[in-house]
Every structure is written in C-alpha cells, then in structure tokens.
Design a protein around this motif. Structure first.
Motif, PDB file in Angstrom:
ATOM      1  N   ASP A 258      44.047  38.056  38.765  1.00 34.17           N
ATOM      2  CA  ASP A 258      43.727  39.412  39.216  1.00 34.17           C
ATOM      3  C   ASP A 258      43.337  40.321  38.056  1.00 34.17           C
ATOM      4  OD1 ASP A 258      44.282  38.657  41.800  1.00 34.17           O
ATOM      5  OD2 ASP A 258      46.297  39.521  41.825  1.00 34.17           O
ATOM      6  N   ASP A 259      44.008  40.159  36.900  1.00 35.71           N
ATOM      7  CA  ASP A 259      43.713  41.025  35.759  1.00 35.71           C
ATOM      8  C   ASP A 259      42.271  40.866  35.300  1.00 35.71           C
ATOM      9  OD1 ASP A 259      46.393  41.853  35.720  1.00 35.71           O
ATOM     10  OD2 ASP A 259      46.946  40.151  34.459  1.00 35.71           O
ATOM     11  N   THR A 260      41.823  39.632  35.194  1.00 36.35           N
ATOM     12  CA  THR A 260      40.444  39.382  34.771  1.00 36.35           C
ATOM     13  C   THR A 260      39.460  39.829  35.846  1.00 36.35           C
ATOM     14  OG1 THR A 260      41.000  37.588  33.250  1.00 36.35           O
ATOM     15  CG2 THR A 260      38.798  37.548  34.213  1.00 36.35           C
ATOM     16  N   GLN A 261      39.786  39.589  37.106  1.00 36.52           N
ATOM     17  CA  GLN A 261      38.891  40.013  38.181  1.00 36.52           C
ATOM     18  C   GLN A 261      38.727  41.526  38.206  1.00 36.52           C
ATOM     19  OE1 GLN A 261      39.572  38.227  42.042  1.00 36.52           O
ATOM     20  NE2 GLN A 261      40.385  36.352  41.121  1.00 36.52           N
ATOM     21  N   GLN A 262      39.816  42.246  37.969  1.00 39.11           N
ATOM     22  CA  GLN A 262      39.728  43.706  37.956  1.00 39.11           C
ATOM     23  C   GLN A 262      38.929  44.207  36.752  1.00 39.11           C
ATOM     24  OE1 GLN A 262      43.769  45.110  38.249  1.00 39.11           O
ATOM     25  NE2 GLN A 262      44.066  44.153  40.262  1.00 39.11           N
ATOM     26  N   ALA A 263      39.126  43.560  35.600  1.00 40.23           N
ATOM     27  CA  ALA A 263      38.331  43.936  34.422  1.00 40.23           C
ATOM     28  C   ALA A 263      36.855  43.661  34.669  1.00 40.23           C
ATOM     29  CB  ALA A 263      38.828  43.165  33.197  1.00 40.23           C
ATOM     30  N   TRP A 264      36.570  42.553  35.346  1.00 35.31           N
ATOM     31  CA  TRP A 264      35.188  42.204  35.666  1.00 35.31           C
ATOM     32  C   TRP A 264      34.554  43.266  36.569  1.00 35.31           C
ATOM     33  CZ3 TRP A 264      32.158  38.389  33.710  1.00 35.31           C
ATOM     34  CH2 TRP A 264      30.931  38.174  34.346  1.00 35.31           C
ATOM     35  N   ALA A 265      35.290  43.676  37.595  1.00 33.64           N
ATOM     36  CA  ALA A 265      34.761  44.693  38.509  1.00 33.64           C
ATOM     37  C   ALA A 265      34.506  46.005  37.764  1.00 33.64           C
ATOM     38  CB  ALA A 265      35.748  44.917  39.654  1.00 33.64           C
ATOM     39  N   ALA A 267      33.754  46.285  34.591  1.00 33.62           N
ATOM     40  CA  ALA A 267      32.577  46.085  33.741  1.00 33.62           C
ATOM     41  C   ALA A 267      31.294  46.097  34.557  1.00 33.62           C
ATOM     42  CB  ALA A 267      32.708  44.770  32.981  1.00 33.62           C
ATOM     43  N   GLU A 268      31.311  45.457  35.716  1.00 33.82           N
ATOM     44  CA  GLU A 268      30.121  45.458  36.583  1.00 33.82           C
ATOM     45  C   GLU A 268      29.691  46.895  36.912  1.00 33.82           C
ATOM     46  OE1 GLU A 268      29.452  41.653  39.410  1.00 33.82           O
ATOM     47  OE2 GLU A 268      31.155  42.916  39.948  1.00 33.82           O
ATOM     48  N   LYS A 269      30.660  47.736  37.192  1.00 35.43           N
ATOM     49  CA  LYS A 269      30.357  49.131  37.526  1.00 35.43           C
ATOM     50  C   LYS A 269      29.811  49.878  36.322  1.00 35.43           C
ATOM     51  CE  LYS A 269      32.489  53.277  39.522  1.00 35.43           C
ATOM     52  NZ  LYS A 269      33.757  53.851  40.080  1.00 35.43           N
ATOM     53  N   ALA A 270      30.450  49.689  35.163  1.00 34.64           N
ATOM     54  CA  ALA A 270      30.049  50.417  33.962  1.00 34.64           C
ATOM     55  C   ALA A 270      28.681  49.998  33.455  1.00 34.64           C
ATOM     56  CB  ALA A 270      31.095  50.220  32.865  1.00 34.64           C
ATOM     57  N   LEU A 271      28.308  48.741  33.707  1.00 39.55           N
ATOM     58  CA  LEU A 271      27.074  48.189  33.145  1.00 39.55           C
ATOM     59  C   LEU A 271      26.009  47.947  34.213  1.00 39.55           C
ATOM     60  CD1 LEU A 271      28.809  45.546  30.839  1.00 39.55           C
ATOM     61  CD2 LEU A 271      27.973  47.809  30.163  1.00 39.55           C
ATOM     62  N   ALA A 272      26.206  48.505  35.383  1.00 39.82           N
ATOM     63  CA  ALA A 272      25.365  48.181  36.540  1.00 39.82           C
ATOM     64  C   ALA A 272      23.874  48.355  36.287  1.00 39.82           C
ATOM     65  CB  ALA A 272      25.795  49.030  37.740  1.00 39.82           C
ATOM     66  N   ASP A 273      23.488  49.350  35.515  1.00 40.51           N
ATOM     67  CA  ASP A 273      22.070  49.629  35.295  1.00 40.51           C
ATOM     68  C   ASP A 273      21.416  48.662  34.317  1.00 40.51           C
ATOM     69  OD1 ASP A 273      22.289  51.774  36.998  1.00 40.51           O
ATOM     70  OD2 ASP A 273      22.549  53.253  35.388  1.00 40.51           O
ATOM     71  N   HIS A 274      22.212  47.814  33.693  1.00 35.56           N
ATOM     72  CA  HIS A 274      21.671  46.941  32.646  1.00 35.56           C
ATOM     73  C   HIS A 274      22.056  45.477  32.829  1.00 35.56           C
ATOM     74  CE1 HIS A 274      20.799  50.687  30.533  1.00 35.56           C
ATOM     75  NE2 HIS A 274      22.031  51.054  30.795  1.00 35.56           N
ATOM     76  N   ALA A 275      22.664  45.140  33.974  1.00 35.46           N
ATOM     77  CA  ALA A 275      23.199  43.792  34.153  1.00 35.46           C
ATOM     78  C   ALA A 275      22.726  43.178  35.465  1.00 35.46           C
ATOM     79  CB  ALA A 275      24.720  43.825  34.123  1.00 35.46           C
ATOM     80  N   THR A 276      22.438  41.895  35.410  1.00 31.03           N
ATOM     81  CA  THR A 276      22.067  41.137  36.597  1.00 31.03           C
ATOM     82  C   THR A 276      22.796  39.794  36.583  1.00 31.03           C
ATOM     83  OG1 THR A 276      20.134  40.230  35.432  1.00 31.03           O
ATOM     84  CG2 THR A 276      19.772  42.170  36.826  1.00 31.03           C
ATOM     85  N   PRO A 277      23.093  39.234  37.744  1.00 30.38           N
ATOM     86  CA  PRO A 277      23.813  37.958  37.795  1.00 30.38           C
ATOM     87  C   PRO A 277      23.005  36.828  37.178  1.00 30.38           C
ATOM     88  CG  PRO A 277      23.893  39.075  39.914  1.00 30.38           C
ATOM     89  CD  PRO A 277      22.883  39.805  39.085  1.00 30.38           C
ATOM     90  N   LEU A 278      23.708  35.873  36.586  1.00 28.51           N
ATOM     91  CA  LEU A 278      23.095  34.686  36.009  1.00 28.51           C
ATOM     92  C   LEU A 278      23.847  33.460  36.493  1.00 28.51           C
ATOM     93  CD1 LEU A 278      21.836  33.958  32.490  1.00 28.51           C
ATOM     94  CD2 LEU A 278      23.760  32.608  33.308  1.00 28.51           C
ATOM     95  N   THR A 279      23.101  32.446  36.878  1.00 31.05           N
ATOM     96  CA  THR A 279      23.691  31.192  37.337  1.00 31.05           C
ATOM     97  C   THR A 279      23.451  30.109  36.295  1.00 31.05           C
ATOM     98  OG1 THR A 279      23.271  31.794  39.637  1.00 31.05           O
ATOM     99  CG2 THR A 279      23.719  29.461  39.168  1.00 31.05           C
ATOM    100  N   LEU A 280      24.498  29.420  35.916  1.00 27.68           N
ATOM    101  CA  LEU A 280      24.393  28.349  34.931  1.00 27.68           C
ATOM    102  C   LEU A 280      23.789  27.104  35.554  1.00 27.68           C
ATOM    103  CD1 LEU A 280      27.892  28.735  33.239  1.00 27.68           C
ATOM    104  CD2 LEU A 280      25.682  29.446  32.305  1.00 27.68           C
ATOM    105  N   PRO A 281      23.171  26.246  34.744  1.00 24.97           N
ATOM    106  CA  PRO A 281      22.611  24.998  35.271  1.00 24.97           C
ATOM    107  C   PRO A 281      23.699  24.146  35.932  1.00 24.97           C
ATOM    108  CG  PRO A 281      21.831  25.403  33.035  1.00 24.97           C
ATOM    109  CD  PRO A 281      22.897  26.417  33.302  1.00 24.97           C
ATOM    110  N   VAL A 282      23.403  23.599  37.087  1.00 25.89           N
ATOM    111  CA  VAL A 282      24.391  22.818  37.839  1.00 25.89           C
ATOM    112  C   VAL A 282      25.001  21.684  37.020  1.00 25.89           C
ATOM    113  CG1 VAL A 282      24.708  21.314  39.847  1.00 25.89           C
ATOM    114  CG2 VAL A 282      23.394  23.438  40.069  1.00 25.89           C
ATOM    115  N   PRO A 283      24.227  20.950  36.209  1.00 26.47           N
ATOM    116  CA  PRO A 283      24.839  19.861  35.430  1.00 26.47           C
ATOM    117  C   PRO A 283      25.921  20.339  34.456  1.00 26.47           C
ATOM    118  CG  PRO A 283      22.450  19.614  35.488  1.00 26.47           C
ATOM    119  CD  PRO A 283      22.751  20.960  36.053  1.00 26.47           C
ATOM    120  N   TRP A 284      25.948  21.634  34.173  1.00 24.37           N
ATOM    121  CA  TRP A 284      26.943  22.152  33.235  1.00 24.37           C
ATOM    122  C   TRP A 284      28.342  22.250  33.839  1.00 24.37           C
ATOM    123  CZ3 TRP A 284      24.799  26.540  29.619  1.00 24.37           C
ATOM    124  CH2 TRP A 284      23.710  26.014  28.891  1.00 24.37           C
ATOM    125  N   ARG A 285      28.491  21.916  35.097  1.00 24.87           N
ATOM    126  CA  ARG A 285      29.818  21.910  35.712  1.00 24.87           C
ATOM    127  C   ARG A 285      30.774  20.997  34.959  1.00 24.87           C
ATOM    128  NH1 ARG A 285      30.715  24.189  40.617  1.00 24.87           N
ATOM    129  NH2 ARG A 285      28.883  24.929  41.778  1.00 24.87           N
TER     130      ARG A 285
END
Length: 430
Positions: A258-265, A267-285
């Motif tokens: 929960d602590d990391t999830q809340q920090a993430w939320a 950060a998403e809000k603070a950086l919203a104008d400059h951030a977009t989601p990124l998906t890693l290559p599937v083989p990197w699992r």
C-alpha cells in the motif's frame, strides 16, 4: 538555505562546496560537526565499523592550508566496508577478514580523496554484501531495517553523520537502503565506475555508486566517480527542461504494498502533464529470475576461497545461496548471459519516446525487525540491464518511515538522468 541557518552536519554537499572553496566554511569545522553527530547517534544507529577521526581532522587541516583540490574539497564521506582502504581495516562484513588491512585504496575511494573528500570511516555492510544483516538500524525507527547491503552508508547519510557515502549494488543494495532510510541513492550505468579494490560478487552485476541527501549531491559524487563533469554541471539543474517520463510499474507491480501504491498515485498526479504509461517487452517477464541465477552462479564462484577454507564462518543464508549457485550449470549461466546481453541491447528502445522511466524502488517502507534487509525485487531487473537509477524519497508509509520511487535512465546517459531526477524530485516534494 545557508550554513548560518542549517546545522553543519545537515548541510548539503552542493551548498558546502562553494563555502569551502571560498574559505567561508572551515573543513575542520565541517568534519568536527559530522564527528559530533556520530558521537551523539552512533550507539543507536550503529552505522560504522571503524572511524578515522584523527586522520580525518589532519586531512581537513591540510586542505585548509592548501589549494582547492577538486569537486569534493573538504567534504566528509564514508565508505562501505566492501571497499579497500589503505589506512583503515576492510573486513567485508565477515569474521573471515576481521582486522584485514589492505595495502591500497579501492579506485573509487582514491578518486574521492583526490577530489578533496575527507574519509571519516568505514560503514557497515551485510556479510560479504549479501543478505545476512549487519548491526545497523534504521535511523528513522531503530526497530526497522535500514536495508542492505550498503546499510551503514545509507543510514549514516540519513542521520546527518555524513553528506556523502559510497556503496555498491548487485541486486538492490543502493536503491533499497536509500529507500528505507529516506535518502537519494544513485546507481550509475554498469561499469561507469571502476570496481578495482572492491570485493567482487558478480562481474555481470556489481556496480559502485553512492548516497546523499539531494540529487545535486549524488551528482557531485557521480562526476568524480565517472570522470564525467556533465553530471555535476550546475546548468543541468538550473536550466533543466521537463523530461518525458515513462510510467513503468514493472511486471512485479502486483507485489507492491500500500505504501508504494500510494506514493505511485501521488507521483502520477504530480507528474501528470509530463508522464505517460510504458509497457516493458513481454520476454522481460523472466528478467528477475535471470538476475537471481546470474547473481547466485557468480557469487558462488567469486566466494570459492571462503567456501573452501572458511565455510563454517559463513552464515546459513549465504551457504544456502552458494549451494544454489553451484547447482546452476555453466550451460545455464551462458544462456543467462546471452539473455542479459540481448535485453541490454533492447533497453535503449525504451527511451525512444521517454527520457527517463519512473518505477517502484521497494515493496513499501522498511519492514520492522533487524533479521532481514528487505526484498530487492523491484531493483533486480534494472541491475541486470545495467541501467542508471536514482532513488527519490518524498513520501511516508503507514508507520511514518520514508517511501519513494526510482527514476531509470538510458544506458550511459547518467547526466541526463540526474538532471531529470532533480526536476522530478522538486515536484514530488512540493
């Protein structure tokens, strides 16, 4: 902020540097302030295995009498007890090497001294930089782990004992203790910093880096360690443009607390104008598994002498890791090295549309208890990829301990990563 209104032991390195250069701040006074803080708090935090107070004060006196030596002139620093030092013992956190006195400094230590830094002492490492804890406690709450393996280095900086310290990372040993202790941790691009004179665990993974209380401070340290002056160029921080940020929760996000999830939320809000989601290559699992196997295989062989001559002096967890590593075949290791090389080649493509990536550093705040240093899960893949990383503390967890996230940069672009980290950190803390 200035030296007038800030206790000297809390002065950030980038603020102290010009004051020391102009002789408006005495190197002796700064060293004494840090030594006084150590005397006040060391019995509780236990960050050091050895202090060199007299030698540090003598060095500070020499610096005051001579010209400015370099970027770190007059700044006290600490060194993880995995680095050789010619004037203080180096035991690697193991009874096997108790009292061992190297004849020479590790290259990273010598570079810091050449740049004018003053060595105050050797900081606690876990046993042979693995998972078995040392004596250090989290300065924010003494019943919680400081992380590892660079536990003493992170705790000393967090508690105001030092402005700068050296550490290493093979899985998460810079970023995790930085996160748990609430300081800035910097892991350079793999092989940007010389490893000569540092106890080797894994040639594929071992990386020398450090800790400070601000991005500008680790940038000073990084410029000295890498020889790349761009890292500490003031223009990088004073004129930095907004970076393009890739939001990268990673494949391990389901294990974030929960602590990391809340920090993430946050950060998403603070950086919203400059951030977009990124998906890693599937083989990197599978990269976390590869990192674990590479580390186990290479550590088991790097510690062959200790295994053959002093096995009874190795902790049970380290013996178990060595056993696991010896069970991995050379053929499997070769396959893992090919997978590592392939993934490192692919990593550059992550930065085609982004300047840096934002990712979790840890599962959450530092766990309660001193029998574990915490899980390096969110650091393993980035270490395997050899990418530069900076941990940024900005939040608090359920029990009031520090929480943050890490920024990841393109290979070799450490100067751009640090500039972006400064920009991001200012917004996350505002």
């Amino acid at each position: 902020m200035s030296a007038t209104f800030t206790p000297l032991h809390r002065l950030e390195a980038w603020q102290a540097v010009p004051l020391l250069a102009r002789r408006e701040l005495s190197a002796v006074d700064l060293v004494r302030a840090c030594l006084d803080r150590i005397a006040e708090r060391e019995a509780q935090v236990q960050a050091f295995v050895q202090l060199g107070a007299d030698a540090a004060l003598a060095t500070a006196l020499e610096l005051e009498a001579g010209p400015v030596r370099g970027l770190l002139h007059g700044l006290p620093f600490g060194v993880k007890d995995l680095f050789d030092t010619f004037d203080l013992p180096t035991a690697y956190g193991s009874p096997i090497y108790a009292g061992r006195q190297p004849p020479a400094d590790a290259a990273a230590v010598a570079l810091c001294r050449e740049a004018g830094a003053v060595l105050l002492g050797k900081t606690v490492t876990t046993e042979l930089a693995n998972m078995f804890p040392g004596a250090t406690r989290n300065p924010h709450h003494l019943a919680h782990t400081p992380g590892g393996s660079s536990s003493g280095s992170a705790a000393a900086v967090a508690d105001g004992m030092l402005p700068l310290s050296l550490g290493t990372q093979t899985a998460g040993s810079l970023i995790r203790p930085a996160a748990f202790c609430g300081v800035v941790g910097y892991k350079p691009t793999h092989n940007r910093v010389p490893k000569a004179g540092v106890k080797s665990l894994s040639e594929t993974l071992d990386t020398v880096g450090g800790f400070a209380r601000s991005v500008r401070d680790v940038a000073l340290l990084g410029a000295v360690l890498t020889g790349d002056a761009r890292l500490a160029d003031p223009a990088n921080f004073e004129q930095a443009a907004a970076p393009r940020i890739g939001l990268c929760r990673t494949f391990e996000w389901a294990q974030a607390g929960d602590d990391t999830q809340q920090a993430w939320a946050q950060a998403e809000k603070a950086l919203a104008d400059h951030a977009t989601p990124l998906t890693l290559p599937v083989p990197w699992r599978g990269l976390v598994r590869v990192q674990k196997e590479v580390q186990a295989f290479e550590t088991a062989r790097s510690l062959s002498h200790e295994r053959l001559r002093y096995r009874e002096l190795l902790s049970a967890p380290l013996q178990a890791l060595i056993t696991d590593g010896l069970a991995i075949s050379g053929e499997t290791h070769a396959r893992n090295l090919r997978a590592t090389a392939s993934a490192r080649q692919q990593a550059q493509a992550l930065f085609d549309q982004h300047d840096v990536l934002l990712a979790p550093s840890t599962l959450g705040e530092a766990p309660r208890g001193l029998d574990s240093t915490g899980d390096p899960l969110f650091c393993r893949s980035w270490t395997l990829l050899g990418l530069p990383c900076v941990h940024l503390p900005f939040a608090r967890g359920r029990y009031g301990l520090p929480v943050g996230l890490q920024l990841v940069g393109a290979p070799g672009d450490d100067h751009r990563l640090l500039a972006a980290a400064h920009w991001v950190h200012q917004r996350l803390r505002s």
